[in-house]
Design a protein around this motif. Structure first.
Motif, mmCIF file in Angstrom:
data_model
loop_
_atom_site.group_PDB
_atom_site.id
_atom_site.type_symbol
_atom_site.label_atom_id
_atom_site.label_comp_id
_atom_site.label_asym_id
_atom_site.label_seq_id
_atom_site.Cartn_x
_atom_site.Cartn_y
_atom_site.Cartn_z
ATOM 1 N N ALA A 23 0.831 -1.207 0.000
ATOM 2 C CA ALA A 23 0.000 0.000 0.000
ATOM 3 C C ALA A 23 0.862 1.253 0.000
ATOM 4 O O ALA A 23 0.570 2.224 -0.710
ATOM 5 C CB ALA A 23 -0.932 -0.019 1.210
ATOM 6 N N THR A 24 1.941 1.235 0.782
ATOM 7 C CA THR A 24 2.840 2.392 0.841
ATOM 8 C C THR A 24 3.472 2.667 -0.521
ATOM 9 O O THR A 24 3.489 3.802 -0.999
ATOM 10 C CB THR A 24 3.944 2.154 1.886
ATOM 11 N N ASN A 25 3.995 1.611 -1.141
ATOM 12 C CA ASN A 25 4.626 1.778 -2.448
ATOM 13 C C ASN A 25 3.627 2.254 -3.509
ATOM 14 O O ASN A 25 3.980 3.034 -4.400
ATOM 15 C CB ASN A 25 5.273 0.468 -2.898
ATOM 16 N N ALA A 26 2.384 1.782 -3.400
ATOM 17 C CA ALA A 26 1.367 2.186 -4.362
ATOM 18 C C ALA A 26 1.079 3.673 -4.256
ATOM 19 O O ALA A 26 0.983 4.376 -5.272
ATOM 20 C CB ALA A 26 0.084 1.371 -4.149
ATOM 21 N N ILE A 27 0.949 4.183 -3.030
ATOM 22 C CA ILE A 27 0.642 5.597 -2.833
ATOM 23 C C ILE A 27 1.823 6.465 -3.256
ATOM 24 O O ILE A 27 1.661 7.442 -4.004
ATOM 25 C CB ILE A 27 0.275 5.868 -1.364
ATOM 26 N N VAL A 28 3.018 6.108 -2.779
ATOM 27 C CA VAL A 28 4.205 6.902 -3.100
ATOM 28 C C VAL A 28 4.460 6.900 -4.604
ATOM 29 O O VAL A 28 4.731 7.950 -5.212
ATOM 30 C CB VAL A 28 5.440 6.373 -2.337
ATOM 31 N N GLY A 29 4.363 5.738 -5.238
ATOM 32 C CA GLY A 29 4.581 5.654 -6.677
ATOM 33 C C GLY A 29 3.562 6.459 -7.462
ATOM 34 O O GLY A 29 3.902 7.080 -8.482
ATOM 35 N N ASN A 30 2.328 6.468 -6.988
ATOM 36 C CA ASN A 30 1.290 7.226 -7.681
ATOM 37 C C ASN A 30 1.553 8.729 -7.602
ATOM 38 O O ASN A 30 1.417 9.457 -8.590
ATOM 39 C CB ASN A 30 -0.070 6.903 -7.063
ATOM 40 N N ILE A 31 1.947 9.200 -6.424
ATOM 41 C CA ILE A 31 2.226 10.628 -6.262
ATOM 42 C C ILE A 31 3.443 11.040 -7.081
ATOM 43 O O ILE A 31 3.485 12.130 -7.664
ATOM 44 C CB ILE A 31 2.442 10.963 -4.773
ATOM 45 N N GLU A 32 4.435 10.153 -7.161
ATOM 46 C CA GLU A 32 5.649 10.484 -7.896
ATOM 47 C C GLU A 32 5.435 10.535 -9.408
ATOM 48 O O GLU A 32 6.327 10.955 -10.146
ATOM 49 C CB GLU A 32 6.757 9.482 -7.553
ATOM 50 N N ARG A 33 4.270 10.147 -9.861
ATOM 51 C CA ARG A 33 3.945 10.325 -11.279
ATOM 52 C C ARG A 33 3.797 11.805 -11.622
ATOM 53 O O ARG A 33 3.952 12.188 -12.787
ATOM 54 C CB ARG A 33 2.655 9.579 -11.617
ATOM 55 N N VAL A 34 3.498 12.629 -10.611
ATOM 56 C CA VAL A 34 3.332 14.067 -10.876
ATOM 57 C C VAL A 34 4.348 14.917 -10.117
ATOM 58 O O VAL A 34 4.529 16.095 -10.428
ATOM 59 C CB VAL A 34 1.903 14.533 -10.515
ATOM 60 N N ILE A 35 5.005 14.355 -9.107
ATOM 61 C CA ILE A 35 6.027 15.067 -8.344
ATOM 62 C C ILE A 35 7.356 14.360 -8.567
ATOM 63 O O ILE A 35 7.593 13.280 -8.006
ATOM 64 C CB ILE A 35 5.697 15.122 -6.836
ATOM 65 N N GLU A 36 8.227 14.937 -9.362
ATOM 66 C CA GLU A 36 9.467 14.278 -9.746
ATOM 67 C C GLU A 36 10.581 14.533 -8.725
ATOM 68 O O GLU A 36 10.796 15.667 -8.282
ATOM 69 C CB GLU A 36 9.939 14.798 -11.114
#
Length: 331
Positions: A23-36
């Motif tokens: 769950a942590t990796n899913a959230i962080v990875g999703n946010i990093e799609r727009v925050i580089e």
């Protein structure tokens, strides 16, 4: 497109390490799609959410403060409300208002924008102090009182507020009581060259938020919060946390030290960080790494420290460096 949720079907109050990690990796990875290139900032923001706290994002315009807040809110399938703070915003716009119903001849409550799981407050320090103070009860007691009636807020509940530095024109400094209710303050900072070039490719032709989908739901977040609560904190770690906040009250560079609420939120956030590291206990390193984001915005420097251009971040870092670390091998 139907969103695929991580762990939304399991009813257990806590999560296994594998579920939590996924769950942590899913959230962080999703946010990093727009925050580089801001993984540490993204993980800290998620830590604050799981610590049942609130996040203050402070930086100059244009570095992605609102983008981070929106991406976090979009990554979770829950209710989200955005408040654009302006000088003419009223407290009732935030908390709600009682309206007289001509048909029933009774007052009915119309909820304000704060009635959501995640409240995104954009440029919070552009509103008047009176309107800023409307959030005090919401953030601490997770309820709203209007005309003598109390209304509970949703669970989970988090305020993610952005603000420009107080030197910017048209801003009002946040009251000390409100700053103390924010669990942590972060500064995104400018991206490095590689991340900025990637941003030009991704953001130059489309809005990446438009394609962002939720990856977890509110039930999963509730389970993650329950898992974080179960992380063990030894007596020695508690004593170290108290020693850190006490040192801020005794520092000759500070005229206002950290409150007892600061020690509590420091430990809560440390539990979340420990969970990210697949540990079931908190280490002194967790408190040291969190000291600046959790404590620096709560303290006030003396006039001498200001004249010497010493920031509260630097003062807190010095305190952490000088304070002996207390450990307990028994945990």
């Amino acid at each position: 497109m139907t969103a695929q949720y991580i762990g939304s079907t399991t009813q257990a109050p806590t999560m296994t390490p594998a579920e939590f990690h996924a769950a942590t990796n899913a959230i962080v990875g999703n946010i990093e799609r727009v925050i580089e290139g801001k993984t540490s900032i993204v993980r800290l923001a998620l830590s604050v959410l799981l610590a049942e706290g609130h996040l203050l994002i402070e930086d100059v315009p244009g570095v992605g403060k609102t983008m981070l807040a929106k991406a976090m809110a979009t990554s979770i399938d829950c209710t989200v409300r955005r408040i654009q703070f302006t000088p003419d915003l009223l407290p009732s716009d935030v908390t709600g208002v009682s309206i007289f119903n001509q048909d029933t001849h009774e007052f009915s409550f119309k909820p304000g924008a704060v009635f959501a799981n995640i409240v995104v407050g954009d440029e919070i320090n552009r509103a008047s102090p009176k309107t800023q103070s409307a959030l005090l009860e919401c953030m601490e007691e997770r309820q709203v009182t209007v005309d003598g009636a109390t209304y509970p807020l949703q669970t989970p509940f988090m305020v993610m507020a952005t603000q420009n530095p107080i030197e910017m024109e048209g801003t009002y400094p946040l009251p000390e009581a409100q700053r103390d209710r924010f669990t942590a303050r972060v500064a995104i900072g400018y991206p490095d060259t590689k991340a900025e070039l990637a941003m030009l490719d991704v953001h130059g032709t489309a809005d990446p938020l438009a394609d962002l989908q939720p990856v977890v739901d509110s039930t999963t977040i509730t389970r993650m919060i329950q898992t974080v609560r179960s992380i063990h904190v030894s007596d020695a770690i508690k004593q170290y946390a108290v020693a850190l906040v006490t040192a801020t009250r005794q520092s000759s560079d500070l005229r206002l030290g950290a409150s007892p609420r600061a020690a509590l939120q420091l430990l809560r956030t440390a539990r979340a960080v420990a969970s990210f590291e697949n540990r079931d206990f908190v280490l002194p390193d967790d408190l040291q790494n969190l000291a600046v984001p959790v404590l620096a915005h709560r303290v006030l420097p003396t006039s001498d420290a200001q004249l010497a251009r010493r920031t509260t971040d630097a003062i807190i870092s010095d305190i952490v460096r000088r304070l002996p670390v207390q450990t307990d091998r028994r945990r």
